[in-house]
Design a protein around this motif. Structure first.
Motif, mmCIF file in Angstrom:
data_model
loop_
_atom_site.group_PDB
_atom_site.id
_atom_site.type_symbol
_atom_site.label_atom_id
_atom_site.label_comp_id
_atom_site.label_asym_id
_atom_site.label_seq_id
_atom_site.Cartn_x
_atom_site.Cartn_y
_atom_site.Cartn_z
ATOM 1 N N SER A 134 0.825 -1.204 0.000
ATOM 2 C CA SER A 134 0.000 0.000 0.000
ATOM 3 C C SER A 134 0.862 1.257 0.000
ATOM 4 N N GLY A 135 1.880 1.284 0.872
ATOM 5 C CA GLY A 135 2.737 2.468 0.955
ATOM 6 C C GLY A 135 3.502 2.731 -0.325
ATOM 7 N N VAL A 136 4.072 1.680 -0.913
ATOM 8 C CA VAL A 136 4.833 1.852 -2.159
ATOM 9 C C VAL A 136 3.907 2.278 -3.293
ATOM 10 N N GLY A 137 2.713 1.686 -3.343
ATOM 11 C CA GLY A 137 1.753 2.075 -4.385
ATOM 12 C C GLY A 137 1.374 3.539 -4.278
ATOM 13 N N LYS A 138 1.187 4.018 -3.043
ATOM 14 C CA LYS A 138 0.835 5.428 -2.857
ATOM 15 C C LYS A 138 2.003 6.341 -3.205
ATOM 16 N N LEU A 139 3.224 5.917 -2.911
ATOM 17 C CA LEU A 139 4.391 6.738 -3.254
ATOM 18 C C LEU A 139 4.554 6.847 -4.772
ATOM 19 N N ARG A 140 4.264 5.775 -5.470
ATOM 20 C CA ARG A 140 4.398 5.793 -6.931
ATOM 21 C C ARG A 140 3.286 6.612 -7.577
ATOM 22 N N HIS A 141 2.120 6.607 -6.971
ATOM 23 C CA HIS A 141 0.975 7.340 -7.517
ATOM 24 C C HIS A 141 0.306 8.106 -6.387
ATOM 25 N N PRO A 142 0.898 9.219 -5.954
ATOM 26 C CA PRO A 142 0.364 9.947 -4.797
ATOM 27 C C PRO A 142 -1.028 10.508 -5.015
ATOM 28 N N GLU A 143 -1.430 10.705 -6.286
ATOM 29 C CA GLU A 143 -2.764 11.244 -6.515
ATOM 30 C C GLU A 143 -3.848 10.290 -6.036
ATOM 31 N N GLY A 144 -3.526 8.984 -5.974
ATOM 32 C CA GLY A 144 -4.504 8.016 -5.506
ATOM 33 C C GLY A 144 -4.921 8.253 -4.069
ATOM 34 N N ALA A 151 2.689 12.104 4.087
ATOM 35 C CA ALA A 151 3.217 11.264 5.171
ATOM 36 C C ALA A 151 2.549 9.890 5.231
ATOM 37 N N HIS A 152 1.336 9.786 4.699
ATOM 38 C CA HIS A 152 0.548 8.556 4.830
ATOM 39 C C HIS A 152 1.290 7.317 4.330
ATOM 40 N N PRO A 153 1.811 7.297 3.103
ATOM 41 C CA PRO A 153 2.483 6.071 2.643
ATOM 42 C C PRO A 153 3.718 5.732 3.469
ATOM 43 N N TRP A 154 4.470 6.755 3.888
ATOM 44 C CA TRP A 154 5.660 6.493 4.707
ATOM 45 C C TRP A 154 5.252 5.916 6.053
ATOM 46 N N VAL A 200 -20.202 1.929 0.599
ATOM 47 C CA VAL A 200 -20.981 0.868 -0.045
ATOM 48 C C VAL A 200 -22.403 0.829 0.515
ATOM 49 N N ALA A 201 -22.553 1.004 1.826
ATOM 50 C CA ALA A 201 -23.877 0.955 2.443
ATOM 51 C C ALA A 201 -24.760 2.104 1.985
ATOM 52 N N SER A 202 -24.141 3.243 1.640
ATOM 53 C CA SER A 202 -24.918 4.393 1.187
ATOM 54 C C SER A 202 -25.424 4.227 -0.237
ATOM 55 N N GLY A 203 -24.866 3.257 -0.959
ATOM 56 C CA GLY A 203 -25.263 3.043 -2.347
ATOM 57 C C GLY A 203 -24.598 3.979 -3.322
ATOM 58 N N GLU A 204 -23.679 4.816 -2.855
ATOM 59 C CA GLU A 204 -22.993 5.744 -3.734
ATOM 60 C C GLU A 204 -21.883 5.029 -4.508
ATOM 61 N N GLU A 205 -21.604 5.565 -5.696
ATOM 62 C CA GLU A 205 -20.476 5.071 -6.475
ATOM 63 C C GLU A 205 -19.253 5.899 -6.134
ATOM 64 N N ALA A 206 -18.157 5.213 -5.873
ATOM 65 C CA ALA A 206 -16.928 5.929 -5.527
ATOM 66 C C ALA A 206 -15.746 5.135 -6.019
ATOM 67 N N SER A 207 -14.652 5.852 -6.293
ATOM 68 C CA SER A 207 -13.426 5.196 -6.654
ATOM 69 C C SER A 207 -12.361 5.517 -5.640
ATOM 70 N N CYS A 208 -11.486 4.548 -5.413
ATOM 71 C CA CYS A 208 -10.477 4.718 -4.378
ATOM 72 C C CYS A 208 -9.249 3.935 -4.781
ATOM 73 N N ASN A 209 -8.187 4.636 -5.158
ATOM 74 C CA ASN A 209 -6.925 3.974 -5.500
ATOM 75 C C ASN A 209 -6.112 3.783 -4.217
ATOM 76 N N CYS A 210 -6.645 2.952 -3.335
ATOM 77 C CA CYS A 210 -6.042 2.812 -2.008
ATOM 78 C C CYS A 210 -4.652 2.188 -2.063
ATOM 79 N N PHE A 211 -4.351 1.448 -3.128
ATOM 80 C CA PHE A 211 -3.037 0.848 -3.270
ATOM 81 C C PHE A 211 -2.286 1.454 -4.457
ATOM 82 N N GLY A 212 -2.500 2.744 -4.684
ATOM 83 C CA GLY A 212 -1.817 3.403 -5.789
ATOM 84 C C GLY A 212 -2.315 2.870 -7.107
ATOM 85 N N SER A 213 -1.386 2.346 -7.909
ATOM 86 C CA SER A 213 -1.750 1.830 -9.230
ATOM 87 C C SER A 213 -2.208 0.385 -9.181
#
Length: 383
Positions: A20-30, A52-55, A94-107
């Motif tokens: 997760s940390g490395v993915g976020k460092l490679r793609h911080p916009e996620g 600071a989050h990925p570190w 998910v419980a709200s039924g809304e659509e959302a995207s989340c690149n929690c592991f970067g790419s």
């Protein structure tokens, strides 16, 4: 507790945190997109926290593997709290039924928050709970390394590891943004009123209505995300479009703050408008990004929403063509008006000149007649 499943839990948590940390460092916009998609409070959505989050995740992974008891218990509790928070955030979406995207592991992995995301995070919470129980009974990863055994639990550990890895890196069911079906405009476009939803045009400024945004000039709203490839292509074109079509304002909309937007995508800064709480995307049915919407000055929608890179490009191209044609038509009308005015001025000058000439001729004739009468009078007097 058997030593081998406990060690598997320690190793699995550390591996997921490092990935997760490395993915976020490679793609911080996620990370920024995840904060917005999961509706994390603005107080926790700061640029320095995003950096600071990925570190922090990587450091936590190292501590999980290296700290002995009793420090291992504190680290395990922190990991359990972290993964529980992740689970609650995705479950709420998910419980709200809304659509959302989340690149929690970067790419890596799916960007869609769905039931699979909840399942993945629930498994990770269960694994973190195993480490807490193990640490509470005096265990730690470093101690378990020293007590390695050879039994069938390794097989189960590998199965669990493989299952969680699949849940992390699986491809999502949603198509990529640039492969989305282009939303073709209807032949008879129904011009609905511009939604009265809040936006913030200036950093630190008061909220205003989207409807008021188009009060003086037509607006092209560009719904973009920092990380998607098609959105980056659109981002590179916005400044050119603004120069080519100065009659219209181009606005880039996202739910992140102005500060975060400037940090992640500096090119957005001159055009950025914050959609407060993601209200703009919600009112238009959360179209896949990139998307574009045209607002008219009359308070009505004038085009869109269209989604996908090609559809956005086409909307702007059509708009540019129409405005260029109108601009040329106006220029031609101005030229014709100037020609007509010049011709009218010329004719007026000629008319005035003719009247002046006629007036001169009349004056000269009257003068000659007067002189002739005077001469006749003198002649008569001499006789």
């Amino acid at each position: 507790m058997d030593l081998t499943p406990a060690l598997t839990a320690w190793l699995l948590l550390a591996a997921v945190l490092v990935a997760s940390g490395v993915g976020k460092l490679r793609h911080p916009e996620g990370t920024a997109e995840a904060m917005i998609a999961l509706k994390v409070p603005d107080a926790l959505n700061r640029p320095w926290l995003l950096r600071a989050h990925p570190w922090a995740e990587i450091v936590l992974a190292v501590l999980l593997l290296t700290l002995p008891h009793p420090a291992s218990l504190g680290v395990a509790v922190v990991a359990l709290a972290l993964f529980t928070t992740y689970l609650l955030l995705v479950w709420r979406v998910v419980a709200s039924g809304e659509e959302a995207s989340c690149n929690c592991f970067g790419s890596l992995g799916s960007g869609t928050v769905d039931g699979w995301t909840v399942t993945r995070n629930a498994v990770l919470v269960a694994v973190a709970l195993v480490t807490v129980v193990d640490a509470a009974t005096g265990g730690s990863a470093i101690a378990r390394f020293g007590d390695l055994g050879t039994d069938w639990w390794w097989v189960l550990g590998l199965v669990v590891t493989a299952a969680v890895t699949y849940l992390v890196v699986r491809e999502g069911d949603a198509p990529a943004a640039d492969e989305l079906e282009v939303m073709e405009p209807e032949e008879d476009y129904l011009r609905l009123p511009i939604p009265d939803v809040p936006v913030r045009a200036q950093e630190g400024g008061a909220e205003t209505s989207l409807r008021d945004l188009a009060g003086e000039r037509a607006q092209v709203l560009l719904l973009l995300n920092p990380g998607c490839g098609p959105c980056k292509m659109i981002t590179g074109r916005v400044a050119d479009w603004a120069r080519e079509v100065p009659e219209i304002d181009f606005r880039v909309l996202h739910a992140m703050t102005h500060e975060n937007a400037r940090e992640l995508v500096p090119a957005w800064d001159p055009f950025y408008v914050q959609e407060v709480g993601g209200a703009v995307g919600s009112v238009f049915g959360q179209p896949g990004r990139p998307a574009a919407i045209l607002l008219g000055m009359d308070g009505l929608l004038a085009g869109g929403p269209v989604q996908g890179h090609q559809a956005v490009e086409q909307l702007v191209a059509d708009l540019t063509e129409q405005i260029t044609a109108a601009r040329e038509a106006n220029a031609e009308a101005v030229r014709l008006n100037e020609e007509h005015a010049a011709e009218a001025e010329r004719l007026e000058s000629e008319r005035v000149a003719q009247e002046w000439a006629q007036s001169e001729e009349t004056t000269d004739g009257a003068t000659e007649g007067s002189e002739s009468d005077s001469a006749s009078s003198r002649s008569a007097g001499a006789r």
